[in-house]
Design a protein around this motif. Sequence first.
Motif, PDB file in Angstrom:
ATOM      1  N   GLU A 298       0.836  -1.203   0.000  1.00 29.78           N
ATOM      2  CA  GLU A 298       0.000   0.000   0.000  1.00 29.78           C
ATOM      3  C   GLU A 298       0.870   1.251   0.000  1.00 29.78           C
ATOM      4  N   ALA A 299       1.936   1.249   0.806  1.00 29.65           N
ATOM      5  CA  ALA A 299       2.848   2.384   0.844  1.00 29.65           C
ATOM      6  C   ALA A 299       3.513   2.583  -0.521  1.00 29.65           C
ATOM      7  N   LEU A 300       3.920   1.482  -1.162  1.00 29.96           N
ATOM      8  CA  LEU A 300       4.525   1.571  -2.487  1.00 29.96           C
ATOM      9  C   LEU A 300       3.526   2.103  -3.517  1.00 29.96           C
ATOM     10  N   THR A 305       2.346   6.232  -7.241  1.00 25.39           N
ATOM     11  CA  THR A 305       1.323   7.084  -7.858  1.00 25.39           C
ATOM     12  C   THR A 305       1.802   8.522  -7.929  1.00 25.39           C
ATOM     13  N   VAL A 306       2.414   8.998  -6.872  1.00 23.00           N
ATOM     14  CA  VAL A 306       2.961  10.361  -6.873  1.00 23.00           C
ATOM     15  C   VAL A 306       4.176  10.443  -7.800  1.00 23.00           C
ATOM     16  N   ALA A 307       5.048   9.451  -7.723  1.00 20.79           N
ATOM     17  CA  ALA A 307       6.278   9.473  -8.520  1.00 20.79           C
ATOM     18  C   ALA A 307       6.007   9.447 -10.015  1.00 20.79           C
ATOM     19  N   HIS A 308       4.890   8.825 -10.426  1.00 21.42           N
ATOM     20  CA  HIS A 308       4.581   8.706 -11.849  1.00 21.42           C
ATOM     21  C   HIS A 308       3.699   9.833 -12.373  1.00 21.42           C
ATOM     22  N   SER A 309       3.256  10.733 -11.509  1.00 22.30           N
ATOM     23  CA  SER A 309       2.375  11.816 -11.953  1.00 22.30           C
ATOM     24  C   SER A 309       3.148  12.811 -12.822  1.00 22.30           C
ATOM     25  N   PRO A 310       2.797  12.962 -14.111  1.00 24.51           N
ATOM     26  CA  PRO A 310       3.470  13.961 -14.951  1.00 24.51           C
ATOM     27  C   PRO A 310       3.309  15.376 -14.396  1.00 24.51           C
ATOM     28  N   LEU A 311       2.171  15.640 -13.757  1.00 23.77           N
ATOM     29  CA  LEU A 311       1.952  16.980 -13.202  1.00 23.77           C
ATOM     30  C   LEU A 311       2.866  17.254 -12.018  1.00 23.77           C
ATOM     31  N   VAL A 312       3.046  16.263 -11.160  1.00 19.71           N
ATOM     32  CA  VAL A 312       3.980  16.436 -10.047  1.00 19.71           C
ATOM     33  C   VAL A 312       5.399  16.580 -10.574  1.00 19.71           C
ATOM     34  N   GLY A 324      -0.975  21.177  -4.611  1.00 23.25           N
ATOM     35  CA  GLY A 324      -2.238  20.514  -4.954  1.00 23.25           C
ATOM     36  C   GLY A 324      -2.046  19.322  -5.866  1.00 23.25           C
ATOM     37  N   ARG A 325      -0.999  19.350  -6.675  1.00 22.19           N
ATOM     38  CA  ARG A 325      -0.729  18.210  -7.553  1.00 22.19           C
ATOM     39  C   ARG A 325      -0.312  16.987  -6.741  1.00 22.19           C
ATOM     40  N   ILE A 326       0.449  17.210  -5.689  1.00 20.26           N
ATOM     41  CA  ILE A 326       0.848  16.092  -4.821  1.00 20.26           C
ATOM     42  C   ILE A 326      -0.376  15.540  -4.103  1.00 20.26           C
ATOM     43  N   LEU A 327      -1.186  16.421  -3.555  1.00 22.70           N
ATOM     44  CA  LEU A 327      -2.407  16.011  -2.863  1.00 22.70           C
ATOM     45  C   LEU A 327      -3.304  15.188  -3.785  1.00 22.70           C
ATOM     46  N   ALA A 328      -3.488  15.645  -5.026  1.00 19.57           N
ATOM     47  CA  ALA A 328      -4.359  14.944  -5.965  1.00 19.57           C
ATOM     48  C   ALA A 328      -3.815  13.563  -6.298  1.00 19.57           C
ATOM     49  N   ALA A 329      -2.509  13.462  -6.445  1.00 20.79           N
ATOM     50  CA  ALA A 329      -1.913  12.165  -6.760  1.00 20.79           C
ATOM     51  C   ALA A 329      -2.091  11.186  -5.604  1.00 20.79           C
TER      52      ALA A 329
END
Length: 409
Positions: A298-300, A305-312, A324-329
């Motif tokens: 779950e932690a991974l 999910t955050v690490a792969h976000s193009p917006l982040v 907000g991009r981190i929060l959304a991811a």
Amino acid sequence: MPVGMANFPQMPRIEGLRLGTAMSGIKTAQRRDLVVIEVPEGATVAGTFTRNAFCAAPVTVAREHLQACRLRDAAPRYLVINTGNANAGTGEVGMRDARATCAELAGLVDVDESAVLPFSTGVIGETLPMDRLLAGLPAALRGLDDGTAGWQAAAEGILTTDTRPKGASLTIAMGDETVTINGISKGSGMIQPNMATMLGFVATDAAIPPGVLDELLREAVDHSFNCITVDGDTSTNDACMLIATGSGPAVDDPQRLAVFRDGLQRVMNELAQAIVRDGEGATKFVTLQVDGAVTRQEALDVAFTVAHSPLVKTAMAASDANWGRILAAVGRAPVVDFDVSRVTIDLGSVRLVEQGGRAPGYTEEAGSEVMAQEEIGIRIDLARGQRAATVWTTDLTREYVAINADYRT
């Protein structure tokens, strides 16, 4: 440019293990692109490989040969690695070429063909220039070296889009004796291992039985190479090999095993993080720490999910404190019964999120100061369990697009 300074380390000699390179012109003239690693008799060897369904021909052959050695209670004697051409997506021709490479090298050194493991990295979908590759093998054998020069030349010989060779070495006390662990890795893009395009070759002079070596490698890979991502793409050619020559102390009791496990993890982490620091076009090295999860998986899941976000990742590239991009991811991660009111998110020492929204004390100035740094830490506490995981990643820049748009030309 890679993130952070890194000089290639001194590599203590590991008795019986030698590395040689050649310039065979597989893709580019006048560069090292062929590597041979000689493994002494009596060693043990473990390997992990990509889970990509379109795994490259050398991956299939390396698995087969490793298993064949195990069945006759032996170990591979030679590893042969080429860069510039992945020999992936090449069908039966690729399998024939991988086996022919092993057969040629086996004939030159008088070992069984299955005692040779092949590895390739580079462009997918093109057949190997076998005439040039095979012609380079004698030169690689003539250059076999057991010192730092051999290790560094080999680290350079396995690079593709990497900007620098990657190596790590550690000497640890084992009672009144010492154990050495040396390793090299390559990888810069197409990095999200699932076993990064990554290869890793690690050797130790410790004496370790095959079953224990397998366990040690799987555990070390799961907490290092399987915790890095540059772009979320798992290669067709990923492999990581661990060689124990047995010329040094035996790892034969729980205390020694714990000491060796810790040392191996440190070397593997350094090699894995070196890949991220040299990520294609990277200007930031990002550590994502997720705490308070129900399970490590779950932690991974949240971290990736955050690490792969193009917006982040693009916000990181621009040093834009767009929290907000981190929060959304985090919010779209595959977590069941997610209570967002309990989640906290910190950017370095700056609290971004608590109680479901922006932390009261947060300021744009404080966030921007952290985002402007080369090395950035993000800590996410889910407050729902006791498990944790750490993932390392990069930003996403225009240079990454340029490198991959022009990769084959």
